[in-house]
Design a protein around this motif. Structure first.
Motif: not given
Length: 313
Positions: A196-223
């Motif tokens: 369950i946890l590992w499924t959320l990592y690629p979601i964060c990747w898509g929103l951060a490194e991939g799509g630049n949807v969330i800020s770096p602050n949000g990315e680091l907090i999410f991860y």
């Protein structure tokens, strides 16, 4: 002086001091958890600390990684594919490669800690760990790619993750069932939480490194929240669950035969695994001699007589 003042940001889209303050908290959680697991390991026989040492390796690696993240170290600027309102046509975003170095070490150890409870053969464990490494490395390469080709690497990583999940849930569950209900329960709970946890990592990747949807602050907090649950929380829950199962059935007593590896159920106080091993070997030798007609009774040595010329006959 804050971390960013000492180690300035490297990209147009980057973190702030607020994020580094949170990352210092995560670093403290990882480090204190590592020390706690180390203290907990002393409650176990030295030969039965394999899972504690794996957890300590995971948490020690994560502590170093979060020290770097909190210090604003281990990042490189990469041009973003989607500007998302940023005025510069060549805006860059920080990509923290130190996080992937952490994952390439810790995620195989997490899988190893879980798969050792399943009783799977080494071939299946190797396949699972290899797929995991492919997942992490393709994620890193994709994050460092500025063009849309990053999504092809993202697809490779997701496919590798599905291979990991297949091994965990198909042969892994079947093997754990054969070991017994206690092993199955411990393994299934660990596999469910981890997947369950590992499924959320690629979601964060898509929103951060991939799509630049969330800020770096949000990315680091999410991860970091995912890392807290996947590492210290998972380690504590998993180790607590293993205390209720028969460790001997796993045949994972670490080290060689020594006075530290006490034999459970020994009738003689102080009997060690080495003693039992020697006794077992002696018994087998005696049985083999009996099968070949040897009594095992020592024969007296022939008498040594000096000859007339002074030599020994």
């Amino acid at each position: 002086m804050g971390s960013i003042a000492a180690n300035p940001v490297v990209a147009d889209i980057d973190i702030t001091n607020g994020a580094t303050n949170w990352l210092w908290v995560v670093f403290a959680i990882m480090l204190s958890s590592c020390v706690g697991v180390g203290a907990l390991s002393f409650t176990q026989n030295p030969g039965r600390r394999a899972f504690h040492y794996i957890s300590m390796a995971i948490l020690a690696t994560a502590s170093i990684a979060y020290f770097c993240l909190a210090s604003d170290l281990g990042a490189t600027p990469i041009q973003v594919e989607y500007l998302r309102g940023y005025p510069a046509a060549t805006a860059t975003r920080s990509i923290w490669y130190v996080r992937y170095i952490d994952w390439v070490i810790t995620t195989p150890l997490l899988l190893l800690e879980l798969l050792l409870v399943s009783g799977l053969p080494l071939s299946a464990v190797f396949a699972c760990v290899f797929a995991d490494e492919v997942m992490i490395v393709t994620g890193l390469i994709g994050a460092l790619v500025a063009s849309s080709y990053k999504w092809g690497l993202f697809a490779f990583g997701c496919a590798a993750m599905l291979v990991v999940f297949y091994i965990l849930y198909v042969p892994g569950l079947l093997s754990a069932k054969h070991l017994g209900g206690d092993y199955y329960k411990s393994y299934f709970q660990g596999a469910l939480v981890l997947s369950i946890l590992w499924t959320l990592y690629p979601i964060c990747w898509g929103l951060a490194e991939g799509g630049n949807v969330i800020s770096p602050n949000g990315e680091l907090i999410f991860y970091s929240i995912l890392d807290i649950f996947a590492k210290p929380v998972f380690a504590m829950v998993h180790l607590f669950g293993l205390r209720r199962i028969d460790y001997e059935r796993l045949q994972l007593s670490s080290g060689k035969y020594s006075e530290f590896a006490q034999v459970p159920g020994s009738l003689e106080k102080g009997t060690t695994a080495h003693d039992s091993h020697l006794r077992a070997g002696t018994l087998k030798e005696a049985e083999a001699n009996a099968a070949h007609g040897h009594t095992g009774t020592a024969q007296p040595a022939p008498a040594v007589r000096p000859s007339n010329d002074g030599t020994v006959a």
